[in-house]
Design a protein around this motif. Structure first.
Motif, PDB file in Angstrom:
ATOM      1  N   TYR A 218      54.635  53.058  88.011  1.00 52.17           N
ATOM      2  CA  TYR A 218      55.618  53.993  87.462  1.00 52.17           C
ATOM      3  C   TYR A 218      56.390  53.361  86.298  1.00 52.17           C
ATOM      4  O   TYR A 218      56.652  54.006  85.287  1.00 52.17           O
ATOM      5  N   LEU A 219      56.744  52.067  86.462  1.00 59.43           N
ATOM      6  CA  LEU A 219      57.653  51.451  85.494  1.00 59.43           C
ATOM      7  C   LEU A 219      56.969  50.823  84.288  1.00 59.43           C
ATOM      8  O   LEU A 219      57.525  50.844  83.192  1.00 59.43           O
ATOM      9  N   SER A 220      55.786  50.244  84.503  1.00 57.03           N
ATOM     10  CA  SER A 220      55.324  49.264  83.526  1.00 57.03           C
ATOM     11  C   SER A 220      54.364  49.785  82.487  1.00 57.03           C
ATOM     12  O   SER A 220      53.644  50.754  82.715  1.00 57.03           O
ATOM     13  N   GLN A 221      54.335  49.053  81.390  1.00 61.80           N
ATOM     14  CA  GLN A 221      53.279  49.273  80.402  1.00 61.80           C
ATOM     15  C   GLN A 221      52.043  48.476  80.796  1.00 61.80           C
ATOM     16  O   GLN A 221      50.932  48.829  80.418  1.00 61.80           O
ATOM     17  N   GLN A 234      44.765  37.851  88.380  1.00 61.12           N
ATOM     18  CA  GLN A 234      43.578  38.484  88.964  1.00 61.12           C
ATOM     19  C   GLN A 234      43.139  39.657  88.098  1.00 61.12           C
ATOM     20  O   GLN A 234      41.958  39.891  87.896  1.00 61.12           O
ATOM     21  N   ALA A 235      44.115  40.405  87.592  1.00 57.92           N
ATOM     22  CA  ALA A 235      43.812  41.572  86.747  1.00 57.92           C
ATOM     23  C   ALA A 235      45.027  41.885  85.897  1.00 57.92           C
ATOM     24  O   ALA A 235      46.156  41.563  86.272  1.00 57.92           O
ATOM     25  N   ASP A 236      44.753  42.479  84.757  1.00 64.96           N
ATOM     26  CA  ASP A 236      45.824  42.822  83.821  1.00 64.96           C
ATOM     27  C   ASP A 236      45.544  44.258  83.389  1.00 64.96           C
ATOM     28  O   ASP A 236      44.615  44.510  82.629  1.00 64.96           O
ATOM     29  N   ILE A 237      46.311  45.190  83.927  1.00 66.54           N
ATOM     30  CA  ILE A 237      45.967  46.608  83.772  1.00 66.54           C
ATOM     31  C   ILE A 237      47.007  47.318  82.925  1.00 66.54           C
ATOM     32  O   ILE A 237      48.207  47.316  83.252  1.00 66.54           O
ATOM     33  N   ARG A 238      46.552  47.899  81.832  1.00 62.70           N
ATOM     34  CA  ARG A 238      47.469  48.623  80.944  1.00 62.70           C
ATOM     35  C   ARG A 238      47.666  50.045  81.474  1.00 62.70           C
ATOM     36  O   ARG A 238      46.694  50.709  81.842  1.00 62.70           O
ATOM     37  N   ILE A 239      48.914  50.465  81.543  1.00 63.77           N
ATOM     38  CA  ILE A 239      49.216  51.816  82.018  1.00 63.77           C
ATOM     39  C   ILE A 239      49.556  52.667  80.794  1.00 63.77           C
ATOM     40  O   ILE A 239      50.623  52.495  80.195  1.00 63.77           O
ATOM     41  N   GLU A 240      48.633  53.517  80.425  1.00 67.38           N
ATOM     42  CA  GLU A 240      48.854  54.331  79.225  1.00 67.38           C
ATOM     43  C   GLU A 240      49.196  55.738  79.660  1.00 67.38           C
ATOM     44  O   GLU A 240      48.444  56.369  80.375  1.00 67.38           O
ATOM     45  N   THR A 241      50.320  56.210  79.222  1.00 69.71           N
ATOM     46  CA  THR A 241      50.712  57.567  79.586  1.00 69.71           C
ATOM     47  C   THR A 241      51.715  58.090  78.578  1.00 69.71           C
ATOM     48  O   THR A 241      52.205  57.358  77.723  1.00 69.71           O
ATOM     49  N   VAL A 242      51.986  59.354  78.709  1.00 67.40           N
ATOM     50  CA  VAL A 242      52.975  59.971  77.829  1.00 67.40           C
ATOM     51  C   VAL A 242      54.353  59.409  78.190  1.00 67.40           C
ATOM     52  O   VAL A 242      54.681  59.257  79.356  1.00 67.40           O
ATOM     53  N   GLU A 247      59.442  62.493  86.679  1.00 64.50           N
ATOM     54  CA  GLU A 247      58.834  63.006  87.909  1.00 64.50           C
ATOM     55  C   GLU A 247      57.455  63.600  87.645  1.00 64.50           C
ATOM     56  O   GLU A 247      56.569  63.568  88.503  1.00 64.50           O
ATOM     57  N   GLU A 248      57.272  64.130  86.438  1.00 70.10           N
ATOM     58  CA  GLU A 248      55.971  64.713  86.099  1.00 70.10           C
ATOM     59  C   GLU A 248      54.869  63.653  86.183  1.00 70.10           C
ATOM     60  O   GLU A 248      53.778  63.913  86.695  1.00 70.10           O
ATOM     61  N   PHE A 249      55.195  62.455  85.677  1.00 70.96           N
ATOM     62  CA  PHE A 249      54.217  61.355  85.737  1.00 70.96           C
ATOM     63  C   PHE A 249      53.991  60.937  87.182  1.00 70.96           C
ATOM     64  O   PHE A 249      52.860  60.736  87.624  1.00 70.96           O
ATOM     65  N   ARG A 250      55.071  60.850  87.957  1.00 68.81           N
ATOM     66  CA  ARG A 250      54.975  60.371  89.338  1.00 68.81           C
ATOM     67  C   ARG A 250      54.086  61.263  90.206  1.00 68.81           C
ATOM     68  O   ARG A 250      53.517  60.817  91.189  1.00 68.81           O
ATOM     69  N   THR A 251      53.988  62.533  89.818  1.00 71.42           N
ATOM     70  CA  THR A 251      53.185  63.458  90.622  1.00 71.42           C
ATOM     71  C   THR A 251      51.860  63.820  89.939  1.00 71.42           C
ATOM     72  O   THR A 251      51.171  64.736  90.370  1.00 71.42           O
ATOM     73  N   SER A 252      51.522  63.086  88.876  1.00 75.30           N
ATOM     74  CA  SER A 252      50.320  63.446  88.109  1.00 75.30           C
ATOM     75  C   SER A 252      49.061  62.777  88.675  1.00 75.30           C
ATOM     76  O   SER A 252      49.136  61.774  89.397  1.00 75.30           O
TER      77      SER A 252
END
Ligand code: ATP
Ligand code: MG
Length: 276
Positions: A218-221, A234-242, A247-252
């Motif tokens: 929810y928080l990170s880039q 172990q892994a480096d995962i980019r979170i790409e979103t609008v 809340e819209e993101f949290r329930t998407s």
């Protein structure tokens, strides 16, 4: 804190970096190999989460970045702004704000005095320090509680005070070690949103440690997943979103997909670990 002192070529690459760890290890005096080798680069203004099993060295990594602990080997570089050497305005922690899991407030004094402490230690004149403490309290929604005592606050409010105390020196980098772990879910969601709003408004670099896959996504880039001790990446995962997230993101569907991906990356770090 180590200055950014490198050859011009490397420096060019570092100008955009807030934190750079290269081959960092930590062996404690009792022989525990706690960390690494760890390689981590965090860009200025980035919000990253560190996620990993208990004891993998997350707190150790934060403490090394804050120079509260020395690495056993490797290099640590932390970029800080230049204006901090002004007499009377030297910032403790050298441009770094640290928020611990426990709010660790002084119970015998007011909320304002708790927030003013880092400025008092830095010798900032009282009137200016008071104004800055009040400003920091307003930024976390506690303008009306400056004269209250910690015992009069809820857990979430105490954590807000702790955040205000970390922000009062206007650090470039905010290190947060499981700050919301002890809070109920609704309070935690609220603080997540407020933290994101502050991050957007203030442009700080944030390194956030959590055990929650959901919170990290929810928080990170970027979510950086660590192995079991000694912690490596172990892994480096980019979170790409609008942006901005809400809340819209949290329930998407995108959010659940990322949570699944991060959980899958985390699973090997827990394999073979005792559940006791
Ligand atoms: N001061 C210390 N002396 C000796 N060993 C230590 C010290 N601090 C931490 N350790 C050990 O180093 C390892 C990493 O500890 P650390 O606190 O960094 O883990 P962590 O990932 O933050 O764990 P948690 O998620 O439980 O907070 C652990 O095995 C811990 O016992
Ligand atoms: Mg820890």
């Amino acid at each position: 804190m180590a200055d950014v002192k490198t050859s011009p070529a490397v420096e060019a690459g570092l100008t955009a970096l807030a934190v750079s760890l290269r081959g960092v290890t930590k062996a404690y005096d009792n022989g525990v190999m706690a960390l690494g080798p760890l390689d981590l680069a965090v860009r200025k203004g980035e919000f990253i989460s560190l996620l990993g099993p208990s004891g993998c060295g997350k707190s150790t990594a934060l403490r090394i970045i804050a120079e509260l602990s020395a690495p056993s080997s490797g290099t640590v570089r932390v970029a800080r702004h230049a204006g901090e050497a002004q007499p009377g305005h030297v910032q403790p922690g050298h441009g770094i704000g640290f928020v611990f899991q426990e709010p660790t407030l002084m119970p015998w004094t007011s909320v304002r005095e708790n927030v003013r402490l880092p400025l008092r230690l830095a010798g900032v004149p009282k009137a200016e320090a008071r104004a800055r403490a009040d400003e920091a309290l307003a930024s976390v929604g506690l303008a009306d509680f400056a004269d209250a005592y910690p015992r009069e606050l809820s857990g979430g409010m105490k954590m807000r005070v702790s955040l205000a105390r970390a922000l009062v020196t206007d650090p470039d980098i905010l290190l947060m070690d499981e700050p919301f772990a002890a809070l109920d879910e609704i309070t935690r969601f609220r603080l997540n949103n407020d933290l994101l709003a502050l991050w957007r408004a203030l442009g700080k670099t944030v390194i956030f440690v959590t055990h929650s896959v959901f919170e990290s996504v929810y928080l990170s880039q970027r979510v950086v997943v660590m192995t079991a001790r000694p912690g490596r990446i172990q892994a480096d995962i980019r979170i790409e979103t609008v942006e901005p997230r809400g809340e819209e993101f949290r329930t998407s569907a995108a959010y659940s997909d990322y949570c699944r991906k991060v959980s899958a990356a985390l699973a090997p770090s827990y394999s073979g670990q005792s559940t006791l």
